[in-house]
Write an enzyme that holds these catalytic residues in place. Structure first.
Site, PDB file in Angstrom:
ATOM      1  N   LYS A  82       5.328   0.765 -52.037  1.00 27.82           N
ATOM      2  CA  LYS A  82       6.292  -0.323 -51.956  1.00 27.82           C
ATOM      3  C   LYS A  82       6.927  -0.370 -50.566  1.00 27.82           C
ATOM      4  O   LYS A  82       7.051   0.663 -49.896  1.00 27.82           O
ATOM      5  CB  LYS A  82       7.421  -0.105 -52.973  1.00 27.82           C
ATOM      6  CG  LYS A  82       7.038  -0.240 -54.421  1.00 27.82           C
ATOM      7  CD  LYS A  82       8.257   0.016 -55.299  1.00 27.82           C
ATOM      8  CE  LYS A  82       7.918  -0.085 -56.768  1.00 27.82           C
ATOM      9  NZ  LYS A  82       7.658  -1.473 -57.182  1.00 27.82           N
ATOM     10  N   ARG A 156       2.216  -0.668 -67.101  1.00 27.97           N
ATOM     11  CA  ARG A 156       1.340  -1.084 -68.200  1.00 27.97           C
ATOM     12  C   ARG A 156       0.335  -0.009 -68.569  1.00 27.97           C
ATOM     13  O   ARG A 156      -0.142   0.043 -69.697  1.00 27.97           O
ATOM     14  CB  ARG A 156       0.629  -2.398 -67.836  1.00 27.97           C
ATOM     15  CG  ARG A 156      -0.332  -2.298 -66.680  1.00 27.97           C
ATOM     16  CD  ARG A 156      -0.492  -3.618 -65.971  1.00 27.97           C
ATOM     17  NE  ARG A 156       0.734  -3.994 -65.290  1.00 27.97           N
ATOM     18  CZ  ARG A 156       0.932  -5.214 -64.731  1.00 27.97           C
ATOM     19  NH1 ARG A 156      -0.012  -6.123 -64.831  1.00 27.97           N
ATOM     20  NH2 ARG A 156       2.059  -5.487 -64.120  1.00 27.97           N
TER      21      ARG A 156
END
Length: 217
Positions: A82, A156
């Site tokens: 990130k 996920r």
């Protein structure tokens, strides 16, 4: 700091106070049944090994309510790292786990007539030579494969393994809470939470409860 080990300690304290039981599957033991949780969390090293926290409470013959919460205790984004500014708030990526543990505390304190189960895949999405990579193909708990396009889509992956286990008991109600995904904020902004349900009655009840708590305009 709150990592997977500290999150487990919170769950154990909660269980002790309420008379619930907790078991965990940790580290390399995850390879036998929860390989995606292991893949995401293994780079954090031995002090913060990935784990699946499994809390149960209530009578076995009561209606089954299962809560699953995303427990990514810190998210660097992995090898698809990130930007620095986006990483500053990533201690909050275990917000789903915090929600389900808080809800579990309320259910147990109220002595609701349910058989409660809480599943929290607790990991840190870290960077190391052992981190999972873009292009890796992972095999989930149910045998389905996932090709990794971006390591910052880790939530996920850990939730998939936990949800497969949650569904194995065919609970009467299954609730999943997660900081997933950024597209929800793009679609709805910061004031309205995302909600998906395959049961319209559950969806309506959830919205009514949120409105009564003044969680949205």
């Amino acid at each position: 700091d709150l990592g997977p080990a500290e999150l487990e300690a919170v769950a154990r304290d909660l269980a002790k106070a309420a008379g619930a039981s907790v078991r965990t599957v940790e580290g390399d033991a995850l390879l036998e049944g929860y390989p995606q949780i292991h893949a995401v969390g293994r780079a954090a090293g031995p002090k913060q090994q990935p784990r699946l926290i499994d809390l149960t409470w209530g009578s076995e013959d009561a209606p089954k309510v299962t809560l699953v919460g995303k427990g990514v205790c810190f998210d660097t984004g992995g090898l698809d790292i990130k930007p620095a500014a986006a990483m500053l708030t990533m201690k909050k990526d275990m917000g789903g786990a915090a929600h389900v543990l808080g809800l579990a505390a309320m259910v147990m304190d109220a002595q609701l007539p349910v058989r409660l189960r809480v599943l929290v895949p607790a990991v840190e999405n870290a960077i190391s030579g052992d981190a999972f990579r873009p292009g890796d193909v992972l095999v989930a708990r149910n045998g389905k494969t996932t090709e990794i396009g971006n390591t910052d889509a880790e939530g996920r992956l850990v939730l998939a393994d936990a949800l497969v286990e949650a569904c194995s008991e065919a609970p009467d109600l299954l609730v999943d809470c997660a900081t997933l995904t950024g597209a929800g904020r793009v679609a709805l902004g910061t004031d309205v939470p995302c909600l998906f349900a395959n049961d319209e009655g559950v969806a309506v009840a959830d919205v009514l409860v949120a409105e009564s708590a003044k969680e949205q305009d």
